[in-house]
Design a protein around this motif. Structure first.
Motif, PDB file in Angstrom:
ATOM      1  N   LYS A 105       2.285   1.639  -3.612  1.00  0.00           N
ATOM      2  CA  LYS A 105       1.311   2.091  -4.432  1.00  0.00           C
ATOM      3  C   LYS A 105       1.066   3.669  -4.238  1.00  0.00           C
ATOM      4  CE  LYS A 105      -3.152   0.564  -5.887  1.00  0.00           C
ATOM      5  NZ  LYS A 105      -4.525  -0.172  -5.654  1.00  0.00           N
ATOM      6  N   HIS A 106       1.145   3.820  -2.979  1.00  0.00           N
ATOM      7  CA  HIS A 106       0.670   5.372  -2.573  1.00  0.00           C
ATOM      8  C   HIS A 106       1.619   6.132  -3.231  1.00  0.00           C
ATOM      9  CE1 HIS A 106      -1.127   8.706  -0.356  1.00  0.00           C
ATOM     10  NE2 HIS A 106       0.113   9.057   0.076  1.00  0.00           N
TER      11      HIS A 106
ATOM     12  N   ALA B  90      -0.428   2.278   5.702  1.00  0.00           N
ATOM     13  CA  ALA B  90       0.775   2.646   5.116  1.00  0.00           C
ATOM     14  C   ALA B  90       1.302   3.951   5.391  1.00  0.00           C
ATOM     15  CB  ALA B  90       0.115   2.518   3.506  1.00  0.00           C
ATOM     16  N   GLU B  91       0.291   4.917   5.608  1.00  0.00           N
ATOM     17  CA  GLU B  91       0.800   6.453   5.819  1.00  0.00           C
ATOM     18  C   GLU B  91       1.766   6.429   7.191  1.00  0.00           C
ATOM     19  OE1 GLU B  91      -2.621   8.675   6.169  1.00  0.00           O
ATOM     20  OE2 GLU B  91      -3.020   8.544   3.888  1.00  0.00           O
TER      21      GLU B  91
ATOM     22  N   TRP C  41      -5.830   0.274   5.400  1.00  0.00           N
ATOM     23  CA  TRP C  41      -4.816   0.081   4.660  1.00  0.00           C
ATOM     24  C   TRP C  41      -3.970   1.092   4.497  1.00  0.00           C
ATOM     25  CZ3 TRP C  41      -2.670  -4.532   6.261  1.00  0.00           C
ATOM     26  CH2 TRP C  41      -3.575  -5.765   6.452  1.00  0.00           C
ATOM     27  N   GLN C  42      -4.768   2.046   3.998  1.00  0.00           N
ATOM     28  CA  GLN C  42      -4.185   3.232   3.454  1.00  0.00           C
ATOM     29  C   GLN C  42      -3.587   3.937   4.639  1.00  0.00           C
ATOM     30  OE1 GLN C  42      -7.582   5.156   1.451  1.00  0.00           O
ATOM     31  NE2 GLN C  42      -7.165   3.836  -0.280  1.00  0.00           N
TER      32      GLN C  42
ATOM     33  N   ALA D  99       0.862  -1.262  -0.055  1.00  0.00           N
ATOM     34  CA  ALA D  99      -0.127   0.088   0.077  1.00  0.00           C
ATOM     35  C   ALA D  99       0.843   1.289  -0.025  1.00  0.00           C
ATOM     36  CB  ALA D  99      -1.055  -0.008   1.178  1.00  0.00           C
TER      37      ALA D  99
ATOM     38  N   PRO E 298     -10.362  -0.492   1.907  1.00  0.00           N
ATOM     39  CA  PRO E 298      -8.914  -0.023   1.804  1.00  0.00           C
ATOM     40  C   PRO E 298      -8.384   0.962   2.758  1.00  0.00           C
ATOM     41  CG  PRO E 298     -10.523   0.852   0.321  1.00  0.00           C
ATOM     42  CD  PRO E 298     -11.509  -0.039   0.920  1.00  0.00           C
ATOM     43  N   ARG E 299      -9.439   1.637   3.423  1.00  0.00           N
ATOM     44  CA  ARG E 299      -9.105   2.705   4.251  1.00  0.00           C
ATOM     45  C   ARG E 299      -8.043   2.539   5.340  1.00  0.00           C
ATOM     46  NH1 ARG E 299     -14.769   5.024   5.105  1.00  0.00           N
ATOM     47  NH2 ARG E 299     -15.310   2.663   5.418  1.00  0.00           N
TER      48      ARG E 299
END
Length: 459
Positions: free
Chosen positions: A31-32, A213-214, A209-210, A28, A206-207
């Motif tokens: 991808k970001h 990832a941050e 995991w986003q 993630a 997905p939130r």
């Protein structure tokens, strides 16, 4: 090869150390950043790869050293690497755990050396300080020829603790610590006694995991990770002889795909499509009719968890029986075998009528009936193998199948050169073949030629 292309194996000290969660977070995070990712998994696991795809949006590839010859595996890896900026390969079990006690056979370490990619070692930081350096040092010294390029520390609650761990590792092991993974109560992968829930069964929001990832981007040096995992050379390899494109041209394969059946290696589907086969997905749970087809594939999954719905969808069961009777070339793996039998007895001891093509009954148990790699030698011609041919595959099932027809394969499992078990399996009725064995077709793509010929034999 573009200079920025990177690849690495994220390996752990053992199972349950957080490899899958951290792999998903890194996918993630990459991808970001706008990078093209290619997730992979060491070994035959279907569930981790499905989670990879759910988070990254890219089909994850199994790199299996038992089922695939070295040259074939290398060729597949190079093919998928060509379309990405970074390949994240999730390891299996512990770094040196393979098939038997040989760390150079079917382990994450062996694959890293075969592919020429570095290892990023994931270690557990909970409840430890300087002793973590002894763990890392042991993994380094076990195989001095292995490139363990960096360390990520999992389950760290605060930065001060991380600094202590980082200083110990870098002082005594002379290896960069790339960062840490903070404790994240909101990031958990759902489990059951059979293992992780599949991504198909879960609502993959997905939130979280986003957000994860941050956080990883703040605690792991992503730039350094990409830099130390840059690939300058590709491993040598080539694909074996493939079926001619005209052999599959004009054939349609109906692929069972829903919550009950979803265990398929994407490379297998690619091989079928490259041979000219058209693939149409359907749901044995919900659809009333089977797509028009000459081939049918019922893959693995968890039919026992959906036995009532599968049984009550009598129109689909009848459609598959009718397809069998008119000679459609049907292949079934594990869960597909259970579905094609006469009955399925679930974990609650309820018996459900199934399709009734392969004479026999399935029964769920409370422990693994058979687990691991094995070889199966055909005693007579079958849908995928001629007499005397051997297939390499993997079994993992809690059920047992009691057949009322003769098995066609002599199967055995070896470890460190010793045969541990022998048994018989694999059943064929007409143009329908089913077994517990999960197969990677790239081990011998010409096995598909037999399937195509069977599909055309009744046209």
């Amino acid at each position: 090869m573009p200079e920025r292309r990177s690849a690495f194996i994220l390996a752990g000290t053992g199972s349950g150390c957080g490899k899958t969660t951290v792999t998903l977070g890194l996918l993630a995070a990459f991808k970001h950043r706008g990078l093209r990712v290619q997730p992979c998994k060491v070994g035959p696991d279907y569930i981790d790869t499905a989670w990879h795809r759910a988070v990254s949006g890219v089909a994850s590839r199994n790199l299996d050293s038992f089922m695939l010859p070295e040259s074939t595996l290398n060729a597949l890896f190079c093919h998928h690497l060509a379309a990405c900026d970074v390949a994240v390969i999730e390891g299996v079990m512990g770094l040196y755990d393979g098939y038997g006690t040989n760390p150079d056979y079917c382990s994450s370490a062996a694959l890293a050396k075969q592919l020429g990619v570095p290892v990023i070692l994931l270690v557990d930081g909970k409840g430890v300080s300087t002793s973590i350096a002894a763990t890392v040092l042991g993994f380094q010294h076990f195989d001095p020829h292995l490139n363990i390029a960096g360390v990520i520390i999992n389950r760290v609650s605060r930065d001060s603790h991380f600094q202590l761990l980082k200083q110990a590792i870098e002082r005594y092991c002379a290896i960069p610590v790339l960062g840490y993974v903070p404790l994240s109560a909101d990031i958990t992968l759902p489990e059951r006694h059979l293992g992780l829930l599949t991504a198909q069964e879960s609502d993959t929001d997905p939130r979280p995991w986003q957000a994860f990832a941050e956080r990883l981007a703040q605690t792991v040096d992503i730039d350094q990770l990409l830099a130390i995992s840059r690939i300058s050379h590709l491993p040598p390899g080539h694909m074996p002889t493939m079926p001619q494109s005209e052999e599959g041209a004009g054939l349609t394969l109906a692929l069972a795909y829903d919550e009950a059946f979803n265990f398929y290696y994407p490379d297998n589907l690619d091989l079928l499509e490259r041979a000219g086969v058209r693939i149409v997905r359907f749901s044995p749970l919900r659809d009333a009719a089977l797509p028009a087809c000459q081939m049918l594939w019922l893959g693995g999954g968890y039919p026992e968890l959906h036995a009532r719905a599968l049984s009550e969808n009598s129109s689909m069961r009848q459609a598959i029986r009718a397809a069998h009777q008119r000679g459609v070339a049907i292949y079934a793996e594990c869960g597909g075998l259970m579905y094609l039998g006469d009955t399925l007895r679930d974990a609650q001891d309820e018996v459900w009528p199934m399709v009734g093509v392969i004479p026999g009954d399935s029964r769920m148990g409370n422990k693994l009936t058979r687990f691991g790699y094995c070889e199966a030698r055909a005693r007579q011609p079958t849908l995928l193998a001629a007499t005397g041919e051997t297939l390499r595959g993997h079994e993992f099932h809690y059920s047992d199948f009691s057949p009322r027809t003769a098995a066609l394969f002599d199967c055995h499992k070896t470890r460190d050169g010793e045969v541990l078990k022998r048994w018989q399996g694999g059943w064929q009725v007409g143009n329908t073949f089913a077994s517990y064995l999960h197969l990677h077709f790239a081990q011998r793509p010409l096995m598909l030629t037999r399937w195509f010929a069977a599909a055309r034999s009744t046209q």
